[in-house]
Design an enzyme around this catalytic site. Structure first.
Site, short mmCIF file in Angstrom:
data_model
loop_
_atom_site.label_atom_id
_atom_site.label_comp_id
_atom_site.label_asym_id
_atom_site.label_seq_id
_atom_site.Cartn_x
_atom_site.Cartn_y
_atom_site.Cartn_z
CG HIS A 130 -63.46 15.46 -19.91
ND1 HIS A 130 -63.37 14.41 -19.55
CD2 HIS A 130 -62.48 16.55 -19.56
CE1 HIS A 130 -62.50 14.68 -19.08
NE2 HIS A 130 -62.02 15.94 -18.83
CG ASP A 161 -64.76 11.50 -20.91
OD1 ASP A 161 -65.35 13.14 -21.71
OD2 ASP A 161 -64.45 12.55 -19.58
CB SER A 232 -58.77 14.06 -19.08
OG SER A 232 -59.04 14.60 -17.89
#
Length: 280
Positions: A130, A161, A232
């Site tokens: 992402h 992911d 992230s």
């Protein structure tokens, strides 16, 4: 002509005419205050000038509005928890070993998004799917570089992911981290990333276990450590300096009868399988 025993001469008459003219001119000479406007005349009487206090009110209203905007924005960027993790990071960063780990951390940007990545042995950069998106306009930048460099998307696994990047061109030998597939519940770990508007922030935590997410066919790790937006793609590093997982999100989980927020991280063995596919 006689006046009280005094004979007025022509010269005296001229002087009288000149004095009369001067008196008339003095009668009509404007005083300085004549040129003041109404507001300034009021100020002389001790009354506040309307235009002055209106201006002051407007200025104070603008200042108050700006102050309210700052107060509204502050909790979104800073919180007491965020301030604490900055203090902890500053302390941990004094450790020479952790400082070396930070050199392998990069900022990954794609369009308007920004996240974290880290370089593994072999030159690959690991981040989240992402964060990398479809791979367009990817830039990576380490703390050793003055500007970002372009990167290409080598592999991507949306189901877990994870994205694998490679610098398009570089002559630098950047520091890298090693992957480890083993982990244990309760072991201490470090999380290094680019949370909020900061870069290469290091914090300490622990692995509290694993959990199965809805829609996932593989379990992920639960990390008890400060995790914020921008983390992230951060590596979860054990005491030996090896990466055991990759942060991708946070979630509230019920444990011991109460709900607490934990970091979610993809175990490193899933990442190494993806990299091995690139080598085949």
């Amino acid at each position: 002509m006689q006046n009280g025993g005094y004979n007025m001469t022509d010269s005296d008459r001229d002087k009288l005419r000149r004095n009369d003219q001067n008196e008339k001119e003095e009668d009509f000479e404007p005083d300085e205050d004549f040129w003041l406007d109404e507001d300034e005349e009021d100020a002389e009487d001790g009354q506040p000038r309307p235009r002055t206090w209106i201006r002051k009110v407007i200025v104070w209203l603008i200042v108050a509005a700006l102050g309210l905007n700052v107060l509204a924005f502050w909790p979104k960027v800073y919180s007491w928890e965020a301030i604490r993790f900055l203090i902890v990071s500053n302390t941990l960063s004094k450790d020479e070993t952790l400082a070396l780990y930070k050199d392998s951390i990069v900022t990954v940007s794609s369009g308007k998004s920004k996240g974290t990545g880290f370089q593994l042995e072999g030159g690959y950069i690991v981040t989240n799917h992402h964060v990398a998106g479809n791979g367009e306009s990817l830039l990576v930048k380490s703390g050793l570089e003055e500007t970002g460099v372009r990167a290409e998307l080598s592999a991507s696994a949306p189901s877990i992911d994870i994205a694998i990047l490679k610098r398009e061109a570089t002559t630098e030998d950047f520091p890298s981290l090693k992957a480890a597939e083993d982990w244990t519940i309760g072991e201490s770990v470090y999380v290094i990333g680019n949370p909020l508007f900061f870069n290469r922030i290091v914090n300490k935590g622990s692995i509290v276990g694993s959990t199965q997410l809805d829609g996932w066919d593989r379990p992920v790790l639960l990390i008890d450590a400060p995790i914020f937006g921008g983390n992230s793609g951060s590596p979860v590093i054990n005491e030996d300096g090896d990466v055991v997982a990759v942060v991708f999100a946070t979630q509230e989980v019920r444990r011991d009868g109460k709900r607490e927020k934990y970091g979610l991280a993809v175990p490193m063995h899933e990442v190494t399988k993806l990299i091995e596919q690139l080598a085949d």
